[in-house]
Design an enzyme around this catalytic site. Structure first.
Site, short mmCIF file in Angstrom:
data_model
loop_
_atom_site.label_atom_id
_atom_site.label_comp_id
_atom_site.label_asym_id
_atom_site.label_seq_id
_atom_site.Cartn_x
_atom_site.Cartn_y
_atom_site.Cartn_z
CE LYS A 191 11.82 42.82 25.41
NZ LYS A 191 12.31 42.63 26.79
CB ILE A 239 20.27 37.63 23.01
CG1 ILE A 239 20.24 37.49 24.51
CG2 ILE A 239 20.47 36.29 22.35
CD1 ILE A 239 19.12 36.58 24.99
CB THR A 290 18.77 53.19 30.88
OG1 THR A 290 18.11 53.74 32.02
CG2 THR A 290 19.62 52.02 31.32
CB VAL A 322 13.59 40.69 20.59
CG1 VAL A 322 13.26 39.33 21.21
CG2 VAL A 322 12.37 41.27 19.89
N1 HSE Z 1 12.22 45.76 30.78
C1 HSE Z 1 12.84 44.97 29.79
C2 HSE Z 1 13.23 43.62 30.43
C3 HSE Z 1 14.04 45.68 29.25
O1 HSE Z 1 13.20 43.55 31.67
O2 HSE Z 1 13.53 42.68 29.73
C4 HSE Z 1 14.65 45.03 28.03
O3 HSE Z 1 13.76 45.01 26.95
#
Ligand code: HSE
Length: 405
Positions: A200, A131, A11, A127
């Site tokens: 994150k 953004i 992706t 993160v």
């Molecule tokens: N699975 C993560 C989310 C993807 O839903 O934020 C982006 O880091």
């Protein structure tokens, strides 16, 4: 011309190729040089794909090619991605990544390796998806002592919670939708159990403190215990339920945690809905600032990776400073943290709750749930709450939620 390799054509990797191609002129202009994707590494074949001729299966070819100066690591995981990143940095090739798992697990080591070999390890996309938050922390807020970071850092769970709150949607159906839209991790447990947000906030906390915040030591709770009726109580109280990732200065320690929270309508994160993420940063001079945008998805995440590629292209042979040492940050146990709590009891438990928590409990009633009520405590420590709440076993009517602010 600067040649690039993309590791992982999933992706985000295919998004990186798309962003570089679609915004070619702009990307080249801002890089100061023409960029060209020379290789795409993947185990799979892509017959008929416009980039089929660039697909390779052997990382050694990329490593041995001196023309390749920048790699985009969009493979994910801490296995091959770790190995390839180390080899690339040791060879003086910069690496731009969306891989929060790897950054959280080995950030200081990989940054040190990049410094040693005069190249860069950049991770804006790790993160908050698209953004800009890593760059603001590293470049813009450098005059600040950051006192607190509060974020909605997972797009999948925010999408699920918003759909449950506003549309009364079914949890499993919304999770499937998030997967179809490319928001969710390969194993969505990482999203819904809070592990992704934990990685994150570990990264952001490390940048906030300049020390290494070990993600394995961060208290983490996901959204799987949040029930549809909790949203009805939240609405009645003018609140919303959000999965928050927090990092706060606490004396000479740091409090870091991930949990669903009730937040009231005045909270800046209250209106952050759907796949959007937001990071609310409190600096000791600036005060509050907030960074908002799409937190997941192919193109937003790829855009952040490409912004790092441009930064690397502008800094070939130079190291971009990032203050994240290997020294471990001292984390505060959440037991000592004070806040208010919301919980639900069956009607027969109401009196016992009053005995345990005091008469100042605030009661919330729903016409749709006549056999129970919601209760809000006064400010107390986690440990104190847990002890009293434990004595209500058998008469609670659902889980409990923390209240932020
Ligand atoms: N699975 C993560 C989310 C993807 O839903 O934020 C982006 O880091």
């Amino acid at each position: 011309m600067i040649k690039i390799a993309v590791l992982g054509y999933g992706t985000v990797g295919s998004g990186v190729v798309e962003v570089i191609e679609k915004n070619r002129d702009m990307v080249n202009k801002k890089s100061g040089e023409e960029l060209e994707i020379k290789y795409i590494l993947d185990l799979r074949e892509f017959p008929g794909d416009p980039y089929e001729s660039k697909i390779v299966h052997d990382f050694g070819r990329i490593l041995a090619d001196d023309e390749v100066r920048i790699l985009c690591e969009t493979m994910g995981g801490v296995g091959a991605a770790y190995d390839f990143t180390r080899q690339a940095l040791a060879a003086g090739k910069s690496v731009c990544t969306s891989n929060k798992e790897l950054v959280a697990a080995h950030g200081p080591e990989l940054l040190a390796l990049a410094r040693e070999h005069c190249c860069n390890y950049l991770f804006e996309a790790s993160v908050g998806g698209g953004i800009p938050i890593i760059r603001p922390l590293n470049y813009s807020l450098t005059a600040e002592r950051i006192e607190a970071i509060t974020g909605i850092l997972n797009g999948t769970t925010n999408y699920i919670l918003s759909k449950m709150e506003y549309e009364g949607a079914d949890y499993d159906a919304v999770l499937r939708e998030a997967q179809e839209k490319g928001y969710a991790e390969r194993n969505p447990e990482a999203d819904v159990e809070g592990h992704d947000a934990c990685r994150k906030i570990a990264i952001l906390s490390s940048l906030m403190t300049g020390k290494n915040v070990d993600y394995r030591k961060i208290y983490t709770e996901g959204i799987t215990k949040v029930e549809p009726l909790d949203f009805a109580y939240a609405k009645q109280m003018g609140m919303s339920i959000k999965l928050l990732a927090l990092s706060k200065e606490a004396g000479d320690k740091t409090l870091a945690m991930v949990s669903p929270f009730l937040i009231d309508a005045g909270h800046p994160l209250h209106m952050v809905n759907g796949v959007f993420n937001a990071v609310f940063v409190r600096g000791n001079m600036l005060g509050d600032s907030m960074y908002y945008g799409r937190g997941a998805g192919k193109l937003p995440t790829a855009s952040a990776v490409v912004s790092d590629v441009i930064d690397c292209a502008r800094h070939i042979g130079k190291v971009i400073m990032c203050f994240w040492d290997a020294e471990e940050a001292d984390l505060l146990s959440i037991d000592q943290v004070e806040r208010r709590f919301f919980f639900r009891v069956k009607t027969e438990g109401r009196e016992k709750a009053a005995e345990l928590f005091g008469r100042e409990l605030k009661e919330v009633r729903l016409a749709s749930a006549p056999d129970e009520c919601g209760l809000v405590t006064s400010v107390m420590t986690e440990a104190d709450f847990a002890e009293r709440y434990g004595k209500l076993a058998g008469v609670t009517a659902g889980g409990r939620l923390r209240i932020e602010g």
